[in-house]
Scaffold this motif. Structure first.
Motif, PDB file in Angstrom:
ATOM      1  N   ASP A 179       0.831  -1.212   0.000  1.00 15.89           N
ATOM      2  CA  ASP A 179       0.000   0.000   0.000  1.00 15.89           C
ATOM      3  C   ASP A 179       0.863   1.258   0.000  1.00 15.89           C
ATOM      4  O   ASP A 179       0.567   2.211  -0.721  1.00 15.89           O
ATOM      5  CB  ASP A 179      -0.930   0.017   1.215  1.00 15.89           C
ATOM      6  CG  ASP A 179      -2.033  -1.016   1.127  1.00 15.89           C
ATOM      7  OD1 ASP A 179      -2.251  -1.588   0.033  1.00 15.89           O
ATOM      8  OD2 ASP A 179      -2.678  -1.270   2.176  1.00 15.89           O
ATOM      9  N   GLN A 181       3.890   1.507  -1.190  1.00 14.22           N
ATOM     10  CA  GLN A 181       4.525   1.581  -2.507  1.00 14.22           C
ATOM     11  C   GLN A 181       3.555   2.164  -3.543  1.00 14.22           C
ATOM     12  O   GLN A 181       3.943   3.003  -4.357  1.00 14.22           O
ATOM     13  CB  GLN A 181       5.019   0.205  -2.955  1.00 14.22           C
ATOM     14  CG  GLN A 181       5.806   0.226  -4.248  1.00 14.22           C
ATOM     15  CD  GLN A 181       7.077   1.047  -4.136  1.00 14.22           C
ATOM     16  OE1 GLN A 181       7.890   0.823  -3.253  1.00 14.22           O
ATOM     17  NE2 GLN A 181       7.257   2.009  -5.025  1.00 14.22           N
ATOM     18  N   LYS A 182       2.288   1.729  -3.478  1.00 17.91           N
ATOM     19  CA  LYS A 182       1.265   2.271  -4.390  1.00 17.91           C
ATOM     20  C   LYS A 182       1.091   3.770  -4.167  1.00 17.91           C
ATOM     21  O   LYS A 182       0.991   4.544  -5.128  1.00 17.91           O
ATOM     22  CB  LYS A 182      -0.073   1.562  -4.180  1.00 17.91           C
ATOM     23  CG  LYS A 182      -0.129   0.173  -4.744  1.00 17.91           C
ATOM     24  CD  LYS A 182      -1.477  -0.458  -4.466  1.00 17.91           C
ATOM     25  CE  LYS A 182      -1.473  -1.930  -4.811  1.00 17.91           C
ATOM     26  NZ  LYS A 182      -2.731  -2.591  -4.424  1.00 17.91           N
ATOM     27  N   ASP A 183       1.032   4.167  -2.889  1.00 16.83           N
ATOM     28  CA  ASP A 183       0.886   5.595  -2.580  1.00 16.83           C
ATOM     29  C   ASP A 183       2.085   6.393  -3.095  1.00 16.83           C
ATOM     30  O   ASP A 183       1.916   7.493  -3.623  1.00 16.83           O
ATOM     31  CB  ASP A 183       0.724   5.810  -1.062  1.00 16.83           C
ATOM     32  CG  ASP A 183      -0.597   5.280  -0.536  1.00 16.83           C
ATOM     33  OD1 ASP A 183      -1.506   5.016  -1.344  1.00 16.83           O
ATOM     34  OD2 ASP A 183      -0.703   5.127   0.702  1.00 16.83           O
ATOM     35  N   ASP A 185       4.020   5.582  -5.635  1.00 26.35           N
ATOM     36  CA  ASP A 185       3.928   5.607  -7.087  1.00 26.35           C
ATOM     37  C   ASP A 185       2.914   6.648  -7.556  1.00 26.35           C
ATOM     38  O   ASP A 185       3.167   7.374  -8.525  1.00 26.35           O
ATOM     39  CB  ASP A 185       3.569   4.221  -7.648  1.00 26.35           C
ATOM     40  CG  ASP A 185       4.681   3.209  -7.448  1.00 26.35           C
ATOM     41  OD1 ASP A 185       5.829   3.606  -7.155  1.00 26.35           O
ATOM     42  OD2 ASP A 185       4.395   2.000  -7.585  1.00 26.35           O
ATOM     43  N   LYS A 186       1.774   6.714  -6.869  1.00 21.50           N
ATOM     44  CA  LYS A 186       0.747   7.717  -7.226  1.00 21.50           C
ATOM     45  C   LYS A 186       1.284   9.129  -7.032  1.00 21.50           C
ATOM     46  O   LYS A 186       1.060  10.004  -7.865  1.00 21.50           O
ATOM     47  CB  LYS A 186      -0.506   7.507  -6.374  1.00 21.50           C
ATOM     48  CG  LYS A 186      -1.351   6.343  -6.782  1.00 21.50           C
ATOM     49  CD  LYS A 186      -2.566   6.224  -5.897  1.00 21.50           C
ATOM     50  CE  LYS A 186      -3.353   4.970  -6.199  1.00 21.50           C
ATOM     51  NZ  LYS A 186      -4.501   4.802  -5.278  1.00 21.50           N
TER      52      LYS A 186
END
Length: 192
Positions: A179, A181-183, A185-186
């Motif tokens: 989660d 890492q996704k944040d 990346d965003k």
């Protein structure tokens, strides 16, 4: 027909109510400013634990359970006995023979040689068993992540319960890494 609908409604309430009543409560926290995305190797420190009853696992069993539960993790997890053997090989200090405080200090001083972070499990055996997992950055001993899980009233202090709690930690920790890492990346895409 109305009676049948009422019966179905009552059954649904019972089923969903039972699921909520038997659910463990847990909470994961990434400390502000902490970056857990770079953790690929996790060392297990000796747990802070005193068995509460004859049914509860011993310290040695808990260390084994914590290591065995890591099989659900995708990251590389170094069990405490393996870390202790590595410390003994590198420093000629047997942390298994030291008292708890001295062993913890030597472990923390050497953890960065073997892992990106280390986790300390604390078990509280009050009216309900609670597990507290604290993940620290190896080398700096900076607290990065905490995970708490509490047994429901029907769960006993058993190997199966302890195994389940440890597995839940590994799953939630890896989910938190994904989660974050996704944040990241965003945020990176948004900045471009």
């Amino acid at each position: 027909m109305k009676k049948l609908m009422r019966l179905v409604f009552v059954l649904c309430l019972l089923v969903f109510g039972t699921q909520v009543a038997f659910a463990n409560s847990d909470k994961a926290t990434i400390l502000e400013g902490a970056d857990i995305t770079g953790i690929h190797r996790l060392a297990l420190a000796k747990p802070l634990y005193i068995p509460s009853s004859n049914l509860a696992p011993t310290m040695d069993q808990l260390i084994q359970i914590e290591g065995d539960a890591s099989k659900v993790a995708r990251m590389y997890v170094i069990p405490y006995p393996t870390a202790a053997e590595s410390v003994k090989t590198d420093t000629q200090v047997d942390i298994l023979a030291l008292d708890r405080h001295q062993a913890a200090k030597v472990f923390k001083d050497n953890a960065s040689k073997y892992a990106d972070a280390y986790v300390v499990l604390t078990v509280a055996n009050d009216s309900r068993t609670s597990f507290f997992f604290d993940v620290y950055k190896a080398g700096t001993n900076e607290l990065l992540y905490t995970y708490q899980i509490q047994a429901n009233r029907s769960e006993k202090d058993s190997v199966a319960t302890y195994q389940n709690f440890c597995e839940q930690f590994y799953k939630n920790f890896e989910r938190s890494i994904a989660d974050q890492q996704k944040d990241n990346d965003k945020a990176e895409k948004k900045a471009k």
